[in-house]
Design a protein around this motif. Structure first.
Motif, PDB file in Angstrom:
ATOM      1  N   ALA A 168       0.712  -1.347  -0.114  1.00 40.06           N
ATOM      2  CA  ALA A 168       0.012  -0.093   0.050  1.00 40.06           C
ATOM      3  C   ALA A 168       0.781   1.381  -0.093  1.00 40.06           C
ATOM      4  CB  ALA A 168      -0.918  -0.082   1.189  1.00 40.06           C
ATOM      5  N   ALA A 169       0.592   2.398  -0.775  1.00 38.82           N
ATOM      6  CA  ALA A 169       1.046   3.411  -0.758  1.00 38.82           C
ATOM      7  C   ALA A 169      -0.112   4.524  -0.343  1.00 38.82           C
ATOM      8  CB  ALA A 169       1.460   4.181  -2.120  1.00 38.82           C
ATOM      9  N   TYR A 170       0.352   5.453   0.505  1.00 37.74           N
ATOM     10  CA  TYR A 170      -0.494   6.132   1.215  1.00 37.74           C
ATOM     11  C   TYR A 170      -0.010   7.908   1.411  1.00 37.74           C
ATOM     12  CZ  TYR A 170       1.848   4.968   5.245  1.00 37.74           C
ATOM     13  OH  TYR A 170       2.958   4.697   6.459  1.00 37.74           O
ATOM     14  N   GLN A 171      -0.629   8.872   1.415  1.00 34.18           N
ATOM     15  CA  GLN A 171      -0.407  10.008   1.843  1.00 34.18           C
ATOM     16  C   GLN A 171      -1.436  10.805   2.955  1.00 34.18           C
ATOM     17  OE1 GLN A 171       1.291  12.644  -1.164  1.00 34.18           O
ATOM     18  NE2 GLN A 171      -0.195  14.574  -0.695  1.00 34.18           N
ATOM     19  N   GLN A 172      -1.072  11.443   3.819  1.00 39.78           N
ATOM     20  CA  GLN A 172      -2.019  12.236   4.593  1.00 39.78           C
ATOM     21  C   GLN A 172      -1.290  13.544   4.588  1.00 39.78           C
ATOM     22  OE1 GLN A 172      -1.523  11.301   8.889  1.00 39.78           O
ATOM     23  NE2 GLN A 172      -3.710  11.338   9.137  1.00 39.78           N
ATOM     24  N   ASN A 173      -2.360  14.494   4.562  1.00 39.39           N
ATOM     25  CA  ASN A 173      -2.008  16.035   4.807  1.00 39.39           C
ATOM     26  C   ASN A 173      -2.847  16.362   6.136  1.00 39.39           C
ATOM     27  OD1 ASN A 173      -1.520  15.784   1.887  1.00 39.39           O
ATOM     28  ND2 ASN A 173      -0.824  17.717   2.272  1.00 39.39           N
ATOM     29  N   VAL A 174      -2.042  16.897   6.926  1.00 38.03           N
ATOM     30  CA  VAL A 174      -2.691  17.449   8.290  1.00 38.03           C
ATOM     31  C   VAL A 174      -2.716  19.022   8.359  1.00 38.03           C
ATOM     32  CG1 VAL A 174      -2.802  16.831  10.736  1.00 38.03           C
ATOM     33  CG2 VAL A 174      -2.023  15.258   9.292  1.00 38.03           C
ATOM     34  N   LYS A 175      -3.574  19.522   8.837  1.00 39.72           N
ATOM     35  CA  LYS A 175      -3.377  21.000   8.993  1.00 39.72           C
ATOM     36  C   LYS A 175      -3.841  21.405  10.407  1.00 39.72           C
ATOM     37  CE  LYS A 175      -5.943  25.319   7.558  1.00 39.72           C
ATOM     38  NZ  LYS A 175      -6.963  26.070   6.734  1.00 39.72           N
ATOM     39  N   ASP A 176      -3.135  22.249  10.933  1.00 44.03           N
ATOM     40  CA  ASP A 176      -3.176  22.591  12.561  1.00 44.03           C
ATOM     41  C   ASP A 176      -2.897  21.528  13.359  1.00 44.03           C
ATOM     42  OD1 ASP A 176      -3.744  25.373  12.062  1.00 44.03           O
ATOM     43  OD2 ASP A 176      -5.910  24.950  11.759  1.00 44.03           O
ATOM     44  N   ALA A 177      -2.077  20.727  13.114  1.00 39.15           N
ATOM     45  CA  ALA A 177      -1.549  19.442  13.844  1.00 39.15           C
ATOM     46  C   ALA A 177      -1.235  20.034  15.407  1.00 39.15           C
ATOM     47  CB  ALA A 177      -0.409  18.489  13.214  1.00 39.15           C
ATOM     48  N   ASN A 203      -0.400  24.571  17.686  1.00 39.26           N
ATOM     49  CA  ASN A 203      -0.732  23.918  16.530  1.00 39.26           C
ATOM     50  C   ASN A 203       0.507  24.485  15.550  1.00 39.26           C
ATOM     51  OD1 ASN A 203      -3.780  25.284  17.368  1.00 39.26           O
ATOM     52  ND2 ASN A 203      -3.718  23.136  16.492  1.00 39.26           N
ATOM     53  N   VAL A 204       1.015  23.735  14.628  1.00 43.18           N
ATOM     54  CA  VAL A 204       2.029  23.882  13.910  1.00 43.18           C
ATOM     55  C   VAL A 204       1.563  23.870  12.392  1.00 43.18           C
ATOM     56  CG1 VAL A 204       3.704  22.665  15.372  1.00 43.18           C
ATOM     57  CG2 VAL A 204       2.684  21.089  13.334  1.00 43.18           C
ATOM     58  N   ALA A 205       2.158  24.409  11.445  1.00 41.55           N
ATOM     59  CA  ALA A 205       1.928  24.544  10.160  1.00 41.55           C
ATOM     60  C   ALA A 205       1.540  23.284   9.478  1.00 41.55           C
ATOM     61  CB  ALA A 205       3.075  25.298   9.145  1.00 41.55           C
ATOM     62  N   GLU A 206       0.995  23.212   8.252  1.00 39.76           N
ATOM     63  CA  GLU A 206       0.636  22.290   7.491  1.00 39.76           C
ATOM     64  C   GLU A 206       1.780  21.153   7.347  1.00 39.76           C
ATOM     65  OE1 GLU A 206      -1.903  20.777   3.370  1.00 39.76           O
ATOM     66  OE2 GLU A 206      -1.152  22.977   3.894  1.00 39.76           O
ATOM     67  N   PRO A 238       7.756  11.933   6.452  1.00 44.46           N
ATOM     68  CA  PRO A 238       6.894  12.959   7.313  1.00 44.46           C
ATOM     69  C   PRO A 238       7.591  14.279   7.161  1.00 44.46           C
ATOM     70  CG  PRO A 238       8.077  11.686   8.792  1.00 44.46           C
ATOM     71  CD  PRO A 238       8.305  11.360   7.443  1.00 44.46           C
ATOM     72  N   VAL A 239       6.821  15.438   6.647  1.00 43.58           N
ATOM     73  CA  VAL A 239       7.623  16.461   6.575  1.00 43.58           C
ATOM     74  C   VAL A 239       6.659  17.681   6.911  1.00 43.58           C
ATOM     75  CG1 VAL A 239       9.284  15.784   4.792  1.00 43.58           C
ATOM     76  CG2 VAL A 239       6.829  16.765   4.050  1.00 43.58           C
ATOM     77  N   ASN A 240       7.297  18.867   7.259  1.00 46.24           N
ATOM     78  CA  ASN A 240       6.658  19.910   7.943  1.00 46.24           C
ATOM     79  C   ASN A 240       6.671  20.780   6.621  1.00 46.24           C
ATOM     80  OD1 ASN A 240       5.962  22.813   8.599  1.00 46.24           O
ATOM     81  ND2 ASN A 240       5.773  22.027  10.649  1.00 46.24           N
ATOM     82  N   LEU A 241       5.406  21.362   5.639  1.00 43.68           N
ATOM     83  CA  LEU A 241       5.685  21.967   4.407  1.00 43.68           C
ATOM     84  C   LEU A 241       5.836  23.319   4.709  1.00 43.68           C
ATOM     85  CD1 LEU A 241       2.513  20.426   2.802  1.00 43.68           C
ATOM     86  CD2 LEU A 241       4.728  19.845   2.579  1.00 43.68           C
ATOM     87  N   ASN A 242       5.826  23.994   5.855  1.00 46.86           N
ATOM     88  CA  ASN A 242       6.040  25.492   6.050  1.00 46.86           C
ATOM     89  C   ASN A 242       7.040  25.369   7.298  1.00 46.86           C
ATOM     90  OD1 ASN A 242       4.503  26.661   3.981  1.00 46.86           O
ATOM     91  ND2 ASN A 242       2.799  25.653   5.058  1.00 46.86           N
ATOM     92  N   PRO A 243       8.227  24.745   7.523  1.00 45.05           N
ATOM     93  CA  PRO A 243       9.056  24.980   8.609  1.00 45.05           C
ATOM     94  C   PRO A 243       9.610  26.343   9.163  1.00 45.05           C
ATOM     95  CG  PRO A 243      10.366  24.189   6.863  1.00 45.05           C
ATOM     96  CD  PRO A 243       9.069  24.464   6.183  1.00 45.05           C
ATOM     97  N   ASP A 244       9.531  27.419   8.240  1.00 44.28           N
ATOM     98  CA  ASP A 244       9.847  28.649   8.864  1.00 44.28           C
ATOM     99  C   ASP A 244       8.681  29.594   9.093  1.00 44.28           C
ATOM    100  OD1 ASP A 244      12.743  28.174   8.307  1.00 44.28           O
ATOM    101  OD2 ASP A 244      12.256  28.286   6.120  1.00 44.28           O
ATOM    102  N   GLU A 245       7.571  29.073   8.949  1.00 45.73           N
ATOM    103  CA  GLU A 245       6.166  29.885   9.499  1.00 45.73           C
ATOM    104  C   GLU A 245       6.435  29.917  11.031  1.00 45.73           C
ATOM    105  OE1 GLU A 245       1.889  28.374  10.264  1.00 45.73           O
ATOM    106  OE2 GLU A 245       2.383  28.747   8.129  1.00 45.73           O
ATOM    107  N   ILE A 246       6.311  31.218  11.501  1.00 43.90           N
ATOM    108  CA  ILE A 246       6.381  31.626  12.682  1.00 43.90           C
ATOM    109  C   ILE A 246       5.271  30.968  13.756  1.00 43.90           C
ATOM    110  CG2 ILE A 246       6.331  33.706  14.277  1.00 43.90           C
ATOM    111  CD1 ILE A 246       7.523  35.435  12.165  1.00 43.90           C
ATOM    112  N   ILE A 247       5.561  30.458  14.628  1.00 42.37           N
ATOM    113  CA  ILE A 247       4.800  29.734  15.403  1.00 42.37           C
ATOM    114  C   ILE A 247       4.375  30.584  16.688  1.00 42.37           C
ATOM    115  CG2 ILE A 247       4.318  27.820  17.193  1.00 42.37           C
ATOM    116  CD1 ILE A 247       6.321  26.258  15.438  1.00 42.37           C
ATOM    117  N   ASP A 248       5.401  31.536  17.169  1.00 44.04           N
ATOM    118  CA  ASP A 248       5.202  32.485  18.277  1.00 44.04           C
ATOM    119  C   ASP A 248       6.095  33.569  18.164  1.00 44.04           C
ATOM    120  OD1 ASP A 248       5.628  33.415  21.319  1.00 44.04           O
ATOM    121  OD2 ASP A 248       3.820  32.229  21.156  1.00 44.04           O
TER     122      ASP A 248
END
Length: 393
Positions: A168-177, A203-206, A238-248
């Motif tokens: 099986a091959a799969y993909q999951q996109n998560v928003k506001d994990a 909550n972290v980026a997508e 597993p990757v964060n699509l916006n690792p430079d987005e400001i969290i705080d």
């Protein structure tokens, strides 16, 4: 839950399943006092989940099965609530007929949505571990995800051995994990020294998780010995699509600045691995289990392998470097000594069937007595022996 199978002249092989779900809980705890603006030692919170669902399944030509469903979720914690519909669909195709060489070949595909509201603990926990605190976050948002999967299942026979191979091959996109992150949460009430330093659910980026899963199961005989085999391999990306987005905007800068400087907090500068890979994931996982049965005796073993955990909160390493002023644990040395090595875990078991209702067994976990740490600072047990007796009435 209500289920109905339509098998009339006009509608055949058609199933309907519908139902409702309700769960309610109340928590009264000193740990979960982060959501109240008072000096009360204990806080009380209530959580409720209501859902209604419907799924339809239809089989065509005895080979194709199609399913689709919807679920309406409602979550509520205290006075905060959110309602969200989620949908799923899937199909499975048996390629060949009963006389075809592909009679045990199946293709499948599925799509689904996910929705998870934060828990009482994630929103309201307030505690401390030594000099490090755990902070509440009443403003947490719910997680939302989309999942897609394609798979192939192939049956096979080799002599007296029957089995299935599944890929099986799969993909999951998560928003506001929701993830636990370390920082200087200066928006908290107490601003003295380390009192604002600690972990908080945020909550972290997508994020996107891709992977491949291969599994094998089979059963057969060699003479009077029955053999049962289970195995599998999983690869994750597993990757964060916006690792430079400001969290705080006012947070502890653990990378690229003096250890206690305040700066914008991002996923990248709070990670031990700055490539953007998600924290606390294993890229490679292997599992295998084999069982031999002869008469009343059974002998078996299992093997698991977890690759090196590439990314953790860099705070664990920085606090380790602070010595007695931080949180000295030896975690940096532990990770550096292994230099990217994974963790093999071997278990073994021996069983004897005394009668149809009684069995005794000896189970040895972590047979090789390896040092295993699946989560940072959580060392698993060394080699352990368990004597088991079971009696079925």
């Amino acid at each position: 839950q209500f289920s109905m199978n339509f098998d009339s002249t006009n509608i055949k092989n058609f199933n309907l399943t519908t139902g409702i779900v309700n769960t309610w809980s109340q928590s009264t705890s000193q740990l979960f006092a982060g959501g109240i603006d008072s000096s009360e030692a204990f806080a009380s919170s209530t959580a409720q989940n209501n859902a209604a669902y419907l799924q339809l399944d239809k089989k065509f030509w005895d080979r194709l099965t199609v399913s689709g469903g919807a679920r309406l979720e409602r979550f509520k914690i205290n006075e905060e609530e959110e309602t969200q519909p989620v949908f799923r669909s899937g199909a499975s195709w048996k390629i060949g007929g009963d006389s075809s060489i592909f009679r045990e070949t199946y293709l499948r595909a599925s799509y689904g949505q996910g929705f998870r509201f934060p828990t009482i603990a994630e929103k309201f926990i307030r505690t401390e571990v030594g000099v490090v605190r755990i902070f509440p976050n009443p403003d947490l948002k719910s997680e939302k995800s989309q999942n897609i999967e394609f798979g192939l299942k192939q049956g096979f026979k080799i002599g007296q051995f029957l089995g299935y191979l599944d890929i099986a091959a799969y993909q999951q996109n998560v928003k506001d994990a929701v993830e636990f992150n370390f920082g200087n949460w200066s928006d908290q009430i107490d601003l003295s020294g380390f009192s604002t330093f600690g972990f908080k659910s945020i909550n972290v980026a997508e994020s996107r998780i891709r992977g491949i899963d291969v599994s094998l199961s089979g059963k057969g005989n060699i003479g009077d010995v029955e053999i049962i085999v289970l195995g599998g391999y999983t690869y994750l990306d597993p990757v964060n699509l916006n690792p430079d987005e400001i969290i705080d905007t006012v947070a502890l800068a653990l990378r690229g600045a003096a250890p206690l400087d305040l700066a914008d907090m991002t996923y990248r500068n709070t990670s031990s691995d700055t490539s953007g890979i998600l924290k606390y994931r294993f890229r490679h996982m292997v599992k295998a289990d084999i069982q031999f049965n002869y008469g009343n005796w059974g002998l078996g073993g299992s093997y698991r392998y977890l690759s090196h955990m590439d990314n953790i909160d860099v705070a664990f390493l920085v606090l380790d470097d602070f010595g007695d002023a931080g949180l000295p644990t030896g975690l940096r040395k532990y990770r550096e000594e292994r230099d990217g090595q994974g963790m093999p875990i071997v278990d073994a078991r021996l069983q004897y069937k005394v009668s149809e209702t009684m069995r005794v067994g000896l189970i040895v976990n972590n047979l090789m007595n390896n040092e295993i740490m699946i989560r940072p600072l959580d060392v698993e047990r060394p080699r352990t022996f368990n004597l088991q007796f079971s009696w079925t009435l």
